[in-house]
Design a protein around this motif. Structure first.
Motif, mmCIF file in Angstrom:
data_model
loop_
_atom_site.group_PDB
_atom_site.id
_atom_site.type_symbol
_atom_site.label_atom_id
_atom_site.label_comp_id
_atom_site.label_asym_id
_atom_site.label_seq_id
_atom_site.Cartn_x
_atom_site.Cartn_y
_atom_site.Cartn_z
ATOM 1 N N GLN A 150 -15.333 -0.842 7.970
ATOM 2 C CA GLN A 150 -14.709 -2.017 7.377
ATOM 3 C C GLN A 150 -15.518 -3.280 7.662
ATOM 4 O OE1 GLN A 150 -10.666 -2.581 8.608
ATOM 5 N NE2 GLN A 150 -10.176 -3.848 6.848
ATOM 6 N N GLU A 188 -5.451 5.264 7.225
ATOM 7 C CA GLU A 188 -4.256 5.869 7.807
ATOM 8 C C GLU A 188 -4.678 7.022 8.706
ATOM 9 O OE1 GLU A 188 -0.105 6.804 5.827
ATOM 10 O OE2 GLU A 188 -1.573 8.324 5.281
ATOM 11 N N TYR A 198 -9.481 6.919 4.652
ATOM 12 C CA TYR A 198 -9.761 5.493 4.436
ATOM 13 C C TYR A 198 -10.432 5.352 3.076
ATOM 14 C CZ TYR A 198 -11.826 0.834 5.095
ATOM 15 O OH TYR A 198 -12.179 -0.480 4.956
ATOM 16 N N MET A 202 -7.758 0.453 2.770
ATOM 17 C CA MET A 202 -6.591 0.894 3.514
ATOM 18 C C MET A 202 -6.913 2.192 4.216
ATOM 19 S SD MET A 202 -2.686 1.786 2.263
ATOM 20 C CE MET A 202 -3.001 3.508 1.855
ATOM 21 N N ALA A 207 0.876 -1.166 0.000
ATOM 22 C CA ALA A 207 0.000 0.000 0.000
ATOM 23 C C ALA A 207 0.910 1.211 0.000
ATOM 24 C CB ALA A 207 -0.891 0.009 1.239
ATOM 25 N N VAL A 251 -11.401 -4.849 -0.297
ATOM 26 C CA VAL A 251 -10.068 -4.262 -0.191
ATOM 27 C C VAL A 251 -10.175 -2.849 0.371
ATOM 28 C CG1 VAL A 251 -8.027 -3.560 -1.490
ATOM 29 C CG2 VAL A 251 -9.254 -5.637 -2.120
ATOM 30 N N SER A 300 -11.922 2.239 0.256
ATOM 31 C CA SER A 300 -12.252 0.821 0.147
ATOM 32 C C SER A 300 -13.257 0.612 -0.969
ATOM 33 C CB SER A 300 -12.830 0.293 1.464
ATOM 34 O OG SER A 300 -14.028 0.972 1.792
ATOM 35 N N TYR A 318 -3.968 3.647 -2.900
ATOM 36 C CA TYR A 318 -4.621 2.584 -2.150
ATOM 37 C C TYR A 318 -4.471 1.242 -2.861
ATOM 38 C CZ TYR A 318 -6.318 6.560 0.360
ATOM 39 O OH TYR A 318 -6.361 7.731 1.093
ATOM 40 N N PRO A 319 -4.621 0.128 -2.132
ATOM 41 C CA PRO A 319 -4.529 -1.183 -2.785
ATOM 42 C C PRO A 319 -5.474 -1.274 -3.982
ATOM 43 C CG PRO A 319 -4.605 -1.432 -0.401
ATOM 44 C CD PRO A 319 -4.868 0.021 -0.686
#
Length: 206
Positions: free
Chosen positions: A194, A57, A39, A55, A14, A53, A41, A71-72
């Motif tokens: 999430q 922070e 964030y 990520m 990431a 998926v 997703s 991000y992924p």
């Protein structure tokens, strides 16, 4: 059924950086720290109340500091009502946030987001490269490109979101930070998003 080929040099990563901004707010509190949580997703392809998926922070920011994150890579799909036919794609989302200033009630951020959707996406930090690609024999491919740019004032402890096509969302939240560079409370935590206990639909948009 979608088949994904992933090619990676070293391990999946990431990618992120740190960004900052310039504060010129007259009533800026010089002795207070600001925690910024971001964030991103994608909606789960198989569980409608969960994210797949993602990520997040959380970092303490100073005015004049900038944060950039890749991000992924996120696989997404769009199906007809009986789910007998679906189109698929891979999303690459990049965010840049800049702290412009803050006062007793909240903080001002400049936010820039780039959303790319297609058959193949690659992310790299100069040391590690990750590629995700839909196989060539899959012919129904989703494509798209969107850019979001806005300067916003965010009240402390209140999440805001930016939604893109096919269930991809970006969430941002600001909070006070203590002397240990930690948020002073849990209002910006993204665990509920999430896990699906907090719905993205309930979050106000930027």
């Amino acid at each position: 059924m979608k088949r994904i080929r992933v090619f990676a040099i070293a391990s999946a990563v990431a990618l992120g950086g740190v960004i900052s901004g310039c504060a010129n707010t007259p009533n800026k509190l010089s002795n207070e720290k600001v925690s910024v949580t971001t964030y991103a997703s994608a909606q789960s392809e198989f569980f409608p109340k969960r994210r797949s998926v993602g990520m997040g922070e959380t970092k303490v920011r100073n005015t004049g500091e900038i944060e950039t994150a890749t991000y992924p890579l996120m696989g997404v799909r769009s199906c007809n009502t009986p789910r007998t036919a679906c189109s698929v794609g891979v999303v690459k989302l990049v965010s840049t946030t800049e702290l412009k200033g803050f006062d007793a009630g909240g903080a001002t951020l400049a936010i820039s987001l780039t959303y790319d959707l297609g058959r193949k996406q690659t992310m790299s930090d100069g040391f590690t490269t990750v590629t995700e690609e839909i196989p060539a024999d899959v012919t129904s491919i989703l494509q798209g490109h969107h850019v979001f740019a806005k300067q916003v004032y965010l009240p402390f402890g209140e999440m805001r979101k930016v939604s893109f096509e096919h269930g991809v969302d970006f969430v941002v939240c600001v909070n006070h930070a203590d002397e240990h560079n930690m948020p002073t409370d849990a209002r910006c935590e993204v665990d509920g998003i999430q896990s699906g206990t907090v719905s993205h639909d309930s979050l106000p948009v930027l």
